[in-house]
Design an enzyme around this catalytic site. Structure first.
Site, PDB file in Angstrom:
ATOM      1  N   HIS A  75       0.832  -1.211   0.000  1.00  0.00           N
ATOM      2  CA  HIS A  75       0.000   0.000   0.000  1.00  0.00           C
ATOM      3  C   HIS A  75       0.861   1.254   0.000  1.00  0.00           C
ATOM      4  O   HIS A  75       1.953   1.291   0.580  1.00  0.00           O
ATOM      5  CB  HIS A  75      -1.007   0.001   1.156  1.00  0.00           C
ATOM      6  N   ASP A  77       0.019   4.466   1.094  1.00  0.00           N
ATOM      7  CA  ASP A  77      -0.126   5.452   2.162  1.00  0.00           C
ATOM      8  C   ASP A  77       0.668   5.058   3.393  1.00  0.00           C
ATOM      9  O   ASP A  77       1.091   3.911   3.550  1.00  0.00           O
ATOM     10  CB  ASP A  77      -1.602   5.634   2.526  1.00  0.00           C
ATOM     11  N   ASP A 114       6.446   0.998   6.928  1.00  0.00           N
ATOM     12  CA  ASP A 114       5.128   0.391   6.780  1.00  0.00           C
ATOM     13  C   ASP A 114       4.308   1.282   5.858  1.00  0.00           C
ATOM     14  O   ASP A 114       3.853   2.327   6.260  1.00  0.00           O
ATOM     15  CB  ASP A 114       4.464   0.260   8.156  1.00  0.00           C
ATOM     16  N   GLU A 144      -4.778   2.171   2.865  1.00  0.00           N
ATOM     17  CA  GLU A 144      -4.866   0.950   3.671  1.00  0.00           C
ATOM     18  C   GLU A 144      -5.012   1.283   5.147  1.00  0.00           C
ATOM     19  O   GLU A 144      -5.744   0.615   5.880  1.00  0.00           O
ATOM     20  CB  GLU A 144      -3.615   0.098   3.435  1.00  0.00           C
ATOM     21  N   GLU A 145      -4.335   2.332   5.581  1.00  0.00           N
ATOM     22  CA  GLU A 145      -4.232   2.598   7.010  1.00  0.00           C
ATOM     23  C   GLU A 145      -5.507   3.141   7.645  1.00  0.00           C
ATOM     24  O   GLU A 145      -5.718   2.984   8.837  1.00  0.00           O
ATOM     25  CB  GLU A 145      -3.076   3.569   7.280  1.00  0.00           C
ATOM     26  N   ASP A 168       3.791  -6.794   3.512  1.00  0.00           N
ATOM     27  CA  ASP A 168       3.380  -5.857   4.564  1.00  0.00           C
ATOM     28  C   ASP A 168       3.436  -6.485   5.949  1.00  0.00           C
ATOM     29  O   ASP A 168       2.628  -6.167   6.813  1.00  0.00           O
ATOM     30  CB  ASP A 168       1.968  -5.339   4.261  1.00  0.00           C
ATOM     31  N   HIS A 452       3.680   2.883  13.170  1.00  0.00           N
ATOM     32  CA  HIS A 452       2.581   3.790  13.547  1.00  0.00           C
ATOM     33  C   HIS A 452       2.985   4.737  14.675  1.00  0.00           C
ATOM     34  O   HIS A 452       2.127   5.400  15.262  1.00  0.00           O
ATOM     35  CB  HIS A 452       1.311   3.021  13.941  1.00  0.00           C
TER      36      HIS A 452
END
Length: 480
Positions: A75, A77, A114, A144-145, A168, A452
């Protein structure tokens, strides 16, 4: 050492180029154009679908035409988190990176490994001239997030590949064959305002680790929303409390690292004394896992109006009662969190309240059990509750042909068996698989820590290990 000197140079070159492009979730226009241009410059068939996913096709290398076709998927983003003292605009600036020992980190922000390392890996395969591979499709999904928008928007028939390799996963000794689904639970209410009747106090919580609300939820990290709830609750019995504002946490998929609450109390000296007793207990509880935790409870001034004592009590009781953390461990897969909730964001401003939660589970029924428990608590407190953004989990298929191939390669190359696991994160495989039920799927990747959060870092030796593993998998894809 500079990133350009790291091996494999092709990965770090492409990762650096990607990280120069702003790519917050739901604001991926620049990175979509970047990847589209990348494919077109290589003279590869490139298209952008209706929702913004980029699909690039590359023919098989010589001698690989009779192998099953592959989809490489990551992904575009990234989660955008920064430390409070860092001045950075994720919508206009590229990530500033540095090498610290065996790790690549960002300077005070999330790194975007990530899933940027997955994206960089696919870019490297696409531009290579000496890596054997079957016919492949590169699938770069969006958002995705914060909603899995790209995966949900991918239509049946867009892809032709028979095996999907999702890049991922964040432990280099793991082969992932299943994941959790999730659902957003949002509680909200608007309250009348009145003059604050007492003395003003501000509570600040900061310095928590934060982290991935799926992969890290079982590690016992502190949650600023939960800690604020406990500190506020400590004064309910002996104080008249009127809440003025709460600003704590940020994204649903990030464990909240910091927050503050401003409130009016009957007697500030007594409240601060009681809250400091709770602070002492909290600091002792978390001393081994939250070494940088800071809690400050102090007199404050505010001209803002407050909500009523009755409404304030309901909010505090809800924060104290709503489930946070592991809800159930899987009875079928050892050490796997089956269901959990992250109380991700609490915002009270000018009488408007929103509490954001992300509930996850690998079993649909327990996902809704968690969500309904939250709904019950918040509705008892007089709030309105909405469920949104539900996405399915990914059911494991441990005996699939591609998993067997990868296990053999891993054991041969590294002298030990990989961990074949399901994870508690939300991967796109379950959503994509709903439209492609016959497709074999597996997820893997290099070791990343602190995803994150601004502590996110990528292991340099692990990227080297993973890159060799990926190339050998592509060279050993089974016959059609």
């Amino acid at each position: 050492m500079e990133l350009s000197q790291l091996e494999p140079q092709i990965i770090w070159k492409n990762f650096s180029a990607l990280n120069s492009v702003p790519r917050p979730s739901k604001k991926e226009e620049k990175v979509i154009e970047f990847i589209k241009n990348f494919g077109e410059k290589l003279s590869l068939e490139t298209r952008v679908d209706e929702v913004g996913n980029v699909i690039i096709k590359k023919p098989a290398t010589s001698g690989m035409e009779d192998r099953k076709s592959i989809i490489l998927q990551s992904h575009l983003d990234m989660v955008c988190q920064k430390n409070n003292d860092v001045n950075f605009d994720f919508e206009t600036e590229g990530i500033q990176m540095e090498v610290v020992g065996d790790w690549v980190k960002a300077k005070g922000t999330t790194l975007g490994a990530d899933n940027g390392l997955g994206v960089a890996s696919i870019m490297s395969i696409l531009e290579s001239n000496d890596i054997p591979h079957p016919a492949l499709e590169a699938l770069f999904t969006i958002d995705e997030e914060t909603g899995m928008t790209g995966a949900f928007g991918l239509k049946p028939g867009e892809l032709e590949g028979q095996i999907l390799l999702n890049l991922d996963t964040e432990e280099d000794d793991e082969i992932d064959i299943g994941c959790a689904g999730g659902i957003d639970v949002t509680a909200s209410q608007n309250y009348g305002l009145q003059d604050a009747k007492g003395q003003i106090v501000k509570i600040t919580v900061k310095g928590l680790q934060g982290g991935h609300s799926g992969m890290d939820i079982h590690k016992g990290f502190g949650n600023s929303n939960v800690l604020l709830g406990r500190l506020l609750y400590s004064g309910l019995e002996n104080q008249i409390i009127q809440l003025i504002s709460i600003d704590s946490g940020s994204l649903r998929n990030a464990i909240p690292r910091e927050g503050n609450a401003v409130l009016s109390v009957r007697n500030a000296v007594e409240f601060i004394e009681q809250a400091n007793e709770m602070k002492f207990a909290i600091m002792q509880e978390f001393e081994s896992v939250e070494k940088d935790l800071l809690i400050n409870i102090e007199n404050f001034t505010s001209a803002e109006k407050a909500i009523s004592e009755e409404d304030s009590k309901k909010i505090i009781l809800a924060l104290k009662s709503a489930h946070n953390g592991v809800y159930r461990m899987s009875p079928d897969v050892e050490d796997l969190v089956e269901a959990s909730n992250n109380i991700a964001r609490v915002e009270l401003k000018n009488g408007g309240l929103k509490i954001l939660n992300l509930s996850r589970s690998s079993v649909d029924s327990s996902k809704y059990a968690v969500a309904e428990q939250l709904k019950s608590v918040y509705e008892l407190a007089g709030m309105e509750v909405e469920f949104n953004g539900s996405y399915p989990g990914w059911k494991p298929k441990p005996g699939s042909e591609i998993v067997q191939v990868m296990e053999k390669i891993y054991e041969k190359d590294f002298g030990e068996k990989p961990q074949v696991v399901a994870c508690h994160a939300g991967l796109e495989c379950g959503i994509i698989g709903a439209n492609y039920p016959e497709m074999e799927m597996v997820s893997f990747g290099p070791t990343i820590r602190g995803a994150h959060s601004p502590d996110e870092k990528a292991s340099i030796p692990s990227v080297q290990k993973y890159w060799g593993f990926l190339k050998e998998i592509l060279a050993n894809i089974p016959m059609k």
